[in-house]
Design a protein around this motif. Structure first.
Motif, PDB file in Angstrom:
ATOM      1  N   GLY A 228       0.821  -1.208   0.000  1.00 49.63           N
ATOM      2  CA  GLY A 228       0.000   0.000   0.000  1.00 49.63           C
ATOM      3  C   GLY A 228       0.848   1.248   0.000  1.00 49.63           C
ATOM      4  O   GLY A 228       1.891   1.302   0.649  1.00 49.63           O
ATOM      5  N   ASN A 229       0.423   2.236  -0.762  1.00 48.71           N
ATOM      6  CA  ASN A 229       1.126   3.525  -0.859  1.00 48.71           C
ATOM      7  C   ASN A 229       2.584   3.354  -1.271  1.00 48.71           C
ATOM      8  O   ASN A 229       3.482   4.042  -0.771  1.00 48.71           O
ATOM      9  N   GLY A 230       2.809   2.374  -2.180  1.00 52.33           N
ATOM     10  CA  GLY A 230       4.150   2.185  -2.718  1.00 52.33           C
ATOM     11  C   GLY A 230       5.097   1.449  -1.806  1.00 52.33           C
ATOM     12  O   GLY A 230       6.297   1.365  -2.095  1.00 52.33           O
ATOM     13  N   ASN A 231       4.584   0.852  -0.719  1.00 52.83           N
ATOM     14  CA  ASN A 231       5.447   0.136   0.224  1.00 52.83           C
ATOM     15  C   ASN A 231       4.798  -1.174   0.670  1.00 52.83           C
ATOM     16  O   ASN A 231       3.571  -1.327   0.632  1.00 52.83           O
ATOM     17  N   TYR A 232       5.670  -2.094   1.126  1.00 53.16           N
ATOM     18  CA  TYR A 232       5.195  -3.312   1.767  1.00 53.16           C
ATOM     19  C   TYR A 232       5.147  -3.042   3.264  1.00 53.16           C
ATOM     20  O   TYR A 232       6.148  -2.622   3.862  1.00 53.16           O
ATOM     21  N   ILE A 233       3.989  -3.248   3.854  1.00 43.91           N
ATOM     22  CA  ILE A 233       3.849  -2.982   5.280  1.00 43.91           C
ATOM     23  C   ILE A 233       3.158  -4.162   5.967  1.00 43.91           C
ATOM     24  O   ILE A 233       2.408  -4.916   5.342  1.00 43.91           O
TER      25      ILE A 233
ATOM     26  N   LYS B 295     -10.004 -10.559   8.878  1.00 41.88           N
ATOM     27  CA  LYS B 295      -9.795 -12.004   8.983  1.00 41.88           C
ATOM     28  C   LYS B 295      -9.877 -12.429  10.454  1.00 41.88           C
ATOM     29  O   LYS B 295      -9.132 -11.921  11.299  1.00 41.88           O
ATOM     30  N   THR B 296     -10.786 -13.344  10.738  1.00 40.57           N
ATOM     31  CA  THR B 296     -10.945 -13.818  12.116  1.00 40.57           C
ATOM     32  C   THR B 296     -10.873 -15.336  12.239  1.00 40.57           C
ATOM     33  O   THR B 296     -10.953 -15.874  13.341  1.00 40.57           O
ATOM     34  N   ALA B 297     -10.718 -16.027  11.121  1.00 40.89           N
ATOM     35  CA  ALA B 297     -10.654 -17.499  11.126  1.00 40.89           C
ATOM     36  C   ALA B 297      -9.609 -17.950  10.111  1.00 40.89           C
ATOM     37  O   ALA B 297      -9.233 -17.186   9.203  1.00 40.89           O
ATOM     38  N   PRO B 298      -9.099 -19.171  10.257  1.00 42.30           N
ATOM     39  CA  PRO B 298      -8.076 -19.654   9.325  1.00 42.30           C
ATOM     40  C   PRO B 298      -8.561 -19.657   7.875  1.00 42.30           C
ATOM     41  O   PRO B 298      -9.721 -19.972   7.596  1.00 42.30           O
ATOM     42  N   GLN B 299      -7.656 -19.305   6.982  1.00 45.50           N
ATOM     43  CA  GLN B 299      -7.890 -19.386   5.547  1.00 45.50           C
ATOM     44  C   GLN B 299      -6.535 -19.498   4.871  1.00 45.50           C
ATOM     45  O   GLN B 299      -5.500 -19.382   5.531  1.00 45.50           O
ATOM     46  N   THR B 300      -6.522 -19.728   3.582  1.00 45.56           N
ATOM     47  CA  THR B 300      -5.265 -19.912   2.873  1.00 45.56           C
ATOM     48  C   THR B 300      -4.350 -18.704   3.065  1.00 45.56           C
ATOM     49  O   THR B 300      -4.776 -17.560   2.911  1.00 45.56           O
ATOM     50  N   PHE B 301      -3.112 -18.996   3.444  1.00 45.53           N
ATOM     51  CA  PHE B 301      -2.105 -17.932   3.527  1.00 45.53           C
ATOM     52  C   PHE B 301      -0.794 -18.457   2.959  1.00 45.53           C
ATOM     53  O   PHE B 301      -0.629 -19.648   2.696  1.00 45.53           O
ATOM     54  N   TYR B 302       0.141 -17.537   2.745  1.00 49.73           N
ATOM     55  CA  TYR B 302       1.423 -17.841   2.104  1.00 49.73           C
ATOM     56  C   TYR B 302       2.548 -17.317   2.983  1.00 49.73           C
ATOM     57  O   TYR B 302       2.375 -16.316   3.691  1.00 49.73           O
ATOM     58  N   THR B 303       3.679 -18.006   2.948  1.00 47.58           N
ATOM     59  CA  THR B 303       4.829 -17.550   3.730  1.00 47.58           C
ATOM     60  C   THR B 303       6.084 -17.481   2.866  1.00 47.58           C
ATOM     61  O   THR B 303       6.243 -18.229   1.898  1.00 47.58           O
ATOM     62  N   ILE B 304       6.972 -16.563   3.261  1.00 52.09           N
ATOM     63  CA  ILE B 304       8.307 -16.440   2.676  1.00 52.09           C
ATOM     64  C   ILE B 304       9.283 -16.274   3.831  1.00 52.09           C
ATOM     65  O   ILE B 304       9.013 -15.525   4.778  1.00 52.09           O
TER      66      ILE B 304
ATOM     67  N   PHE C 180       1.298 -13.762   4.112  1.00 53.38           N
ATOM     68  CA  PHE C 180       0.499 -13.021   3.130  1.00 53.38           C
ATOM     69  C   PHE C 180      -0.831 -13.743   2.941  1.00 53.38           C
ATOM     70  O   PHE C 180      -0.900 -14.974   2.975  1.00 53.38           O
ATOM     71  N   PHE C 181      -1.892 -12.972   2.723  1.00 51.39           N
ATOM     72  CA  PHE C 181      -3.152 -13.560   2.300  1.00 51.39           C
ATOM     73  C   PHE C 181      -3.292 -13.532   0.780  1.00 51.39           C
ATOM     74  O   PHE C 181      -4.054 -14.311   0.214  1.00 51.39           O
ATOM     75  N   ASP C 182      -2.552 -12.652   0.138  1.00 55.47           N
ATOM     76  CA  ASP C 182      -2.660 -12.473  -1.311  1.00 55.47           C
ATOM     77  C   ASP C 182      -1.433 -13.083  -1.999  1.00 55.47           C
ATOM     78  O   ASP C 182      -0.294 -12.696  -1.713  1.00 55.47           O
ATOM     79  N   ARG C 183      -1.662 -13.989  -2.937  1.00 53.20           N
ATOM     80  CA  ARG C 183      -0.559 -14.675  -3.617  1.00 53.20           C
ATOM     81  C   ARG C 183       0.272 -13.714  -4.466  1.00 53.20           C
ATOM     82  O   ARG C 183       1.508 -13.781  -4.466  1.00 53.20           O
ATOM     83  N   THR C 184      -0.376 -12.829  -5.169  1.00 55.48           N
ATOM     84  CA  THR C 184       0.362 -11.893  -6.035  1.00 55.48           C
ATOM     85  C   THR C 184       1.276 -11.000  -5.207  1.00 55.48           C
ATOM     86  O   THR C 184       2.430 -10.748  -5.569  1.00 55.48           O
ATOM     87  N   THR C 185       0.783 -10.548  -4.070  1.00 55.33           N
ATOM     88  CA  THR C 185       1.622  -9.732  -3.193  1.00 55.33           C
ATOM     89  C   THR C 185       2.828 -10.529  -2.721  1.00 55.33           C
ATOM     90  O   THR C 185       3.944 -10.012  -2.670  1.00 55.33           O
ATOM     91  N   ALA C 186       2.601 -11.802  -2.401  1.00 55.65           N
ATOM     92  CA  ALA C 186       3.710 -12.654  -1.951  1.00 55.65           C
ATOM     93  C   ALA C 186       4.745 -12.829  -3.055  1.00 55.65           C
ATOM     94  O   ALA C 186       5.964 -12.764  -2.807  1.00 55.65           O
ATOM     95  N   GLU C 187       4.303 -13.027  -4.283  1.00 56.42           N
ATOM     96  CA  GLU C 187       5.247 -13.208  -5.396  1.00 56.42           C
ATOM     97  C   GLU C 187       6.058 -11.932  -5.636  1.00 56.42           C
ATOM     98  O   GLU C 187       7.279 -11.983  -5.838  1.00 56.42           O
TER      99      GLU C 187
ATOM    100  N   GLY D 269      14.935 -10.696  -3.568  1.00 56.05           N
ATOM    101  CA  GLY D 269      15.886 -11.669  -4.091  1.00 56.05           C
ATOM    102  C   GLY D 269      15.421 -13.104  -4.057  1.00 56.05           C
ATOM    103  O   GLY D 269      16.229 -14.033  -4.168  1.00 56.05           O
ATOM    104  N   LYS D 270      14.136 -13.333  -3.896  1.00 55.39           N
ATOM    105  CA  LYS D 270      13.582 -14.678  -3.896  1.00 55.39           C
ATOM    106  C   LYS D 270      12.767 -14.895  -5.166  1.00 55.39           C
ATOM    107  O   LYS D 270      12.628 -13.998  -6.002  1.00 55.39           O
ATOM    108  N   THR D 271      12.212 -16.089  -5.313  1.00 57.01           N
ATOM    109  CA  THR D 271      11.344 -16.394  -6.449  1.00 57.01           C
ATOM    110  C   THR D 271      10.039 -16.984  -5.936  1.00 57.01           C
ATOM    111  O   THR D 271       9.879 -17.263  -4.742  1.00 57.01           O
ATOM    112  N   ALA D 272       9.128 -17.232  -6.867  1.00 57.86           N
ATOM    113  CA  ALA D 272       7.845 -17.833  -6.495  1.00 57.86           C
ATOM    114  C   ALA D 272       8.034 -19.216  -5.895  1.00 57.86           C
ATOM    115  O   ALA D 272       7.204 -19.679  -5.105  1.00 57.86           O
ATOM    116  N   ALA D 273       9.149 -19.878  -6.245  1.00 57.65           N
ATOM    117  CA  ALA D 273       9.420 -21.205  -5.698  1.00 57.65           C
ATOM    118  C   ALA D 273       9.697 -21.164  -4.207  1.00 57.65           C
ATOM    119  O   ALA D 273       9.639 -22.201  -3.529  1.00 57.65           O
TER     120      ALA D 273
END
Length: 446
Positions: free
Chosen positions: A313-318, A327-336, A348-355, A362-366
């Protein structure tokens, strides 16, 4: 009472009968005479020690501090008799109505029931095997088979055959008993100890369970049995290895994994009576190399909601709270995982943001790990540093520390290596009731 006999007839007897025209009753008398004279016996069964008097339904009130009524229930008793060299002679099917409690038993280390129905036999040395709660089809399949079927032939037994829908459990002789029958049936009183063919497993949170790793909330902790062994011997292999049919050869198809519906709730700390704990059962499983893919494990599953996630948001990762995202219950999330300088996990809750975040660092989607529906998994390998699951043992597992978020799938970690552990557990394999619990405190890490 149902009795099935195999009549042993010599070639000479057959020829004699064919020429002399002897009737079938005389033929049976002669063949039994070859085995010995007709007699009967009353069987005594040893179960666990009981402090409360039993009833005709067997252990209706059980003094075993670790056994429920269902786990102590006896419905049927199948008695197999073999000749001294191991050939099959007879199979007698009894029910609980054919037994009564032995007066004075239940106050020492044994709880004993004796058959009130006389079981047919013949005089001389014989071998006896007893199975309790064995499915009728399985019992019938043992007829006409030699005694080595019990100790050397692999039996394929599913979980629902070993533990019935009513919770009753298959129990079998601890040994193939050799007994000398005499003509006076009243003097024939063989005593056989039986033990359950499965182990009991419970999982419970410690009152002071520590949750470490990524801050957040765990939901609905459950556990299941994975790598359930379908191959067993009716009589346990000899110490010290207690070798089962796949002890030295691993065949993946002999083992089954838990389904989503097999998981039951991890017990809360305030449950103090072992008989009130949610429990599962595991078939005996021993192995030579104790590789992760070979051994039985109890697996914990829980939903996880991270306390905070990264958004753009606003040009930064926060980092913001999950609550701020509704979000108040478990749902799909992503980690790096990034090293800054120590490894840190970002959610992350959003895959695109995580990628995009991965590429920016310096990481990849893998490098992204996906936790579908927020589900996380941890393994509890039973009987630490021994790793063998033995019949009639009770593995009472307590979770003292859990490192979140755990693994994203139920696949075992490092399947071709033994588990890592620095805790020793000692098993008393001599006890023939639910053995004293094999206690295990677990720190769950991915």
């Amino acid at each position: 009472m149902k009795v099935s006999k195999k009549i042993m007839i010599s070639l000479i007897s057959i020829l004699f009968i064919s020429f002399s025209g002897c009737d079938s009753s005389k033929m049976e008398d002669e063949s039994l005479s070859a085995e010995g004279e007709r007699t009967t016996f009353n069987l005594k069964l040893n179960f666990s020690s009981i402090t409360t008097p039993g009833t005709k339904s067997f252990l209706k009130s059980t003094g075993d501090p670790n056994a429920t009524e269902a786990e102590a229930k006896v419905g049927t008793v199948d008695v197999f008799i073999y000749g001294e060299s191991g050939y099959y002679i007879s199979h007698t099917s009894l029910s609980v109505a054919d037994f009564t409690q032995v007066e004075g038993s239940g106050t020492s280390d044994k709880y004993q029931y004796a058959s009130t129905t006389k079981i047919p036999a013949t005089t001389g040395p014989k071998k006896i095997f007893v199975a309790v709660n064995l499915p009728s089809g399985v019992a019938a399949a043992l007829e006409d088979k030699p005694s080595n079927e019990l100790t050397q032939v692999a039996q394929t037994l599913a979980a629902n055959q070993l533990v019935a829908a009513d919770g009753s459990i298959v129990m079998t002789s601890t040994e193939l008993l050799t007994y000398e029958f005499v003509k006076n049936g009243a003097a024939n009183n063989p005593t056989i100890s039986v033990e359950r063919m499965v182990a009991k497993v419970t999982a419970q949170k410690a009152a002071d369970m520590v949750q470490a790793g990524v801050p957040g909330t765990l939901f609905d902790m459950r556990f299941a049995i994975n790598n359930f062994n379908s191959k067993s011997y009716f009589i346990q292999g000899a110490a010290p290895d207690f070798k089962d049919p796949n002890w030295d050869v691993y065949t993946a198809s002999d083992f089954s994994e838990a389904t989503a519906n097999d998981y039951i709730r991890v017990n809360e700390p305030d449950v103090t009576d072992p008989r009130n704990l949610n429990a599962l059962y595991a078939a005996e499983n021993t192995s030579q190399y104790h590789r992760v893919k070979e051994i039985t494990r109890a697996q914990v599953r829980a939903g996880f909601l991270p306390a905070s996630v990264v958004i753009y948001g606003n040009g930064n990762y926060i980092e913001v709270t999950s609550a701020s995202q509704g979000k108040t219950a478990p749902q799909t999330f992503y980690t790096i995982i990034l090293s800054r300088p120590e490894p840190q996990i970002y959610c992350f809750f959003d895959r695109t943001t995580a990628e995009n975040y991965a590429v920016a660092n310096g990481k990849t989607a893998a490098d992204i790990v996906t936790y579908t529906d927020g589900l996380c998994y941890w393994d509890m390998y039973l009987n630490k540093n021994v790793w063998d699951v033995l019949r009639n043992d009770y593995y009472k597992c307590t979770v003292t520390r859990i490192l979140v978020p755990g693994r994203p799938t139920d696949d075992p970690k490092d399947p071709d290596s033994p588990p890592a552990s620095d805790v020793d557990i000692t098993i008393n394999v001599e006890v023939v009731y639910w053995n004293d619990p094999v206690l295990g405190n677990y720190e769950l890490e991915p």
